[in-house]
Design an enzyme around this catalytic site. Sequence first.
Site, PDB file in Angstrom:
ATOM      1  N   ASP A   2      15.423   2.896   3.518  1.00  0.00           N
ATOM      2  CA  ASP A   2      14.572   2.017   2.946  1.00  0.00           C
ATOM      3  C   ASP A   2      15.045   1.470   1.792  1.00  0.00           C
ATOM      4  O   ASP A   2      14.690   0.257   1.510  1.00  0.00           O
ATOM      5  CB  ASP A   2      13.437   3.299   2.466  1.00  0.00           C
ATOM      6  CG  ASP A   2      12.518   3.711   3.554  1.00  0.00           C
ATOM      7  OD1 ASP A   2      12.804   3.550   4.652  1.00  0.00           O
ATOM      8  OD2 ASP A   2      11.454   4.148   3.307  1.00  0.00           O
TER       9      ASP A   2
ATOM     10  N   PRO B  25       0.754  -1.248  -0.145  1.00  0.00           N
ATOM     11  CA  PRO B  25       0.166  -0.015  -0.053  1.00  0.00           C
ATOM     12  C   PRO B  25       0.912   1.340   0.138  1.00  0.00           C
ATOM     13  O   PRO B  25       1.936   1.263   0.607  1.00  0.00           O
ATOM     14  CB  PRO B  25      -0.918  -0.089   1.525  1.00  0.00           C
ATOM     15  CG  PRO B  25      -0.120  -1.046   2.000  1.00  0.00           C
ATOM     16  CD  PRO B  25       0.642  -1.971   1.087  1.00  0.00           C
TER      17      PRO B  25
ATOM     18  N   GLY C 256       3.894   4.059   4.981  1.00  0.00           N
ATOM     19  CA  GLY C 256       5.263   3.760   5.904  1.00  0.00           C
ATOM     20  C   GLY C 256       5.697   2.192   5.501  1.00  0.00           C
ATOM     21  O   GLY C 256       6.648   2.015   6.180  1.00  0.00           O
ATOM     22  N   LEU C 257       5.401   1.913   4.193  1.00  0.00           N
ATOM     23  CA  LEU C 257       5.944   0.419   4.190  1.00  0.00           C
ATOM     24  C   LEU C 257       6.880   0.492   2.828  1.00  0.00           C
ATOM     25  O   LEU C 257       7.360  -0.551   2.472  1.00  0.00           O
ATOM     26  CB  LEU C 257       4.821  -0.363   3.814  1.00  0.00           C
ATOM     27  CG  LEU C 257       3.920  -0.822   5.117  1.00  0.00           C
ATOM     28  CD1 LEU C 257       2.771  -1.793   4.926  1.00  0.00           C
ATOM     29  CD2 LEU C 257       4.707  -1.361   6.326  1.00  0.00           C
ATOM     30  N   GLY C 258       7.334   1.488   2.642  1.00  0.00           N
ATOM     31  CA  GLY C 258       8.452   1.809   1.704  1.00  0.00           C
ATOM     32  C   GLY C 258       8.145   1.265   0.188  1.00  0.00           C
ATOM     33  O   GLY C 258       8.776   0.823  -0.423  1.00  0.00           O
TER      34      GLY C 258
ATOM     35  N   ALA D 196      10.621   3.226  -2.196  1.00  0.00           N
ATOM     36  CA  ALA D 196      12.015   2.628  -2.434  1.00  0.00           C
ATOM     37  C   ALA D 196      11.798   1.403  -3.093  1.00  0.00           C
ATOM     38  O   ALA D 196      12.489   1.006  -3.788  1.00  0.00           O
ATOM     39  CB  ALA D 196      12.236   2.492  -0.979  1.00  0.00           C
ATOM     40  N   ALA D 197      10.707   0.690  -2.897  1.00  0.00           N
ATOM     41  CA  ALA D 197      10.815  -0.490  -3.627  1.00  0.00           C
ATOM     42  C   ALA D 197      10.514  -0.500  -5.163  1.00  0.00           C
ATOM     43  O   ALA D 197      11.038  -1.094  -5.852  1.00  0.00           O
ATOM     44  CB  ALA D 197       9.536  -1.410  -2.956  1.00  0.00           C
TER      45      ALA D 197
ATOM     46  N   GLY E 107       1.973   5.372   0.788  1.00  0.00           N
ATOM     47  CA  GLY E 107       1.608   6.190   1.666  1.00  0.00           C
ATOM     48  C   GLY E 107       1.633   5.470   3.206  1.00  0.00           C
ATOM     49  O   GLY E 107       1.075   6.110   3.985  1.00  0.00           O
TER      50      GLY E 107
HETATM   51  O1  PMV Z   1       8.062   7.073   5.560  1.00  0.00           O
HETATM   52  P1  PMV Z   1       8.976   5.981   5.649  1.00  0.00           P
HETATM   53  O2  PMV Z   1       8.423   4.606   5.485  1.00  0.00           O
HETATM   54  O3  PMV Z   1       9.815   6.171   4.326  1.00  0.00           O
HETATM   55  O4  PMV Z   1      10.242   5.920   6.847  1.00  0.00           O
HETATM   56  C1  PMV Z   1      11.096   7.090   6.900  1.00  0.00           C
HETATM   57  C2  PMV Z   1      11.857   7.001   7.951  1.00  0.00           C
HETATM   58  C3  PMV Z   1      12.567   8.022   8.393  1.00  0.00           C
HETATM   59  O5  PMV Z   1      13.472   7.771   9.260  1.00  0.00           O
HETATM   60  C4  PMV Z   1      11.469   8.959   9.337  1.00  0.00           C
HETATM   61  C5  PMV Z   1      13.232   9.124   7.500  1.00  0.00           C
HETATM   62  C6  PMV Z   1      14.244   8.298   6.723  1.00  0.00           C
HETATM   63  O6  PMV Z   1      14.704   8.565   5.526  1.00  0.00           O
HETATM   64  O7  PMV Z   1      15.003   7.544   7.401  1.00  0.00           O
END
Ligand code: PMV
Length: 323
Positions: A159, A108, A112-114, A117-118, A110
């Site tokens: 990430d 999903p 916070g599960l990357g 980045a993936a 937004g």
């Molecule tokens: O929002 P996310 O899941 O990509 O996590 C960010 C993690 C932080 O430490 C807040 C920022 C980072 O770039 O490490």
Amino acid sequence: MKVSASAPGKAILFGEHSVVYGKPAIAVAVDKRARVTIKEGTNNTEVKIPQLDIEAVIDAESRRVTWMNSPQEAGKFDTGILEYIQVALSQLGTPLDGLKVEVDLEIPIGAGLGSSAAITVATLAAAARYTQQEVSLEALAHTAHQVELQVQGAASPLDTTVSTQGGFIYFTQEKGAMKIKPALEMPLVVGYTSKPGNTGVLVEGVRKLRETQPTIVNPILDIMEDLANQARKSIIQGEEKEVGELMNINQGLLDALGVNTEELSCLVYRARHAGALGSKLTGAGGGGSIIAYCPGKTREVLEELESIENAFPVGISSQGVTW
Ligand code: PMV
């Protein structure tokens, strides 16, 4: 010609935000992936992400994006997601004409599960295959981090490193990734709010707080460092209760940094109430997800969280990027 690559999303167990200041973090690659397929097309580059209902064409010269389906709907998801793909392709000098790029996204966005980045890592890997370039894992992770920096501004390499390497990782900016061998099962449940958090804005908020309250915020970041180091030991030694306890303390400190929300708190407490040994927000916060560590209570925690918001169990993927 048709090539594919895939990369996992991630969940941070300890050290989000403090990792930006050189502190260690512990994160796992999750069993939800982004699969990117690149094949030859005609003229401009077409990008499809069926799960997000995104269909767009990127003009080879102007780089202008034209939405092919319900632009309002697609706009809702933030054109940013396409930007990661576009910038990733350009990093490897992939010509932006005549490509068909399709992303099969299990993560999903937004939450916070990357997902970004993936998508970035998988796009880079697929593009490297498409253009027949040899790229090492280190170079791939490095380039993926550059893409994240260019698109979203602030980002630590956490990430992109976890998505490239896979597995259970202890990470510092100075030393990079070290694999952890857990001596315990890690039954994890993610609960996510429908409101996404904006990583750049939240990282900036913590930076400002640290600037105005250095004598308060710096010790918090130091304790987060101790938490991650202590957690690493507990995970290696199989101390379930301690891992949960440390997650709960980490949650309190993230709240102190101003990245918690009422919705996240609600999920955090409901997970604990249903039997999770530990629960905390994961990722940047401000919305997004919580992660609950629930030995023997996965079903109970899942049911509890599902009764309020979206939730799913996550397995740890030992496999990083594959192509
Ligand atoms: O929002 P996310 O899941 O990509 O996590 C960010 C993690 C932080 O430490 C807040 C920022 C980072 O770039 O490490």
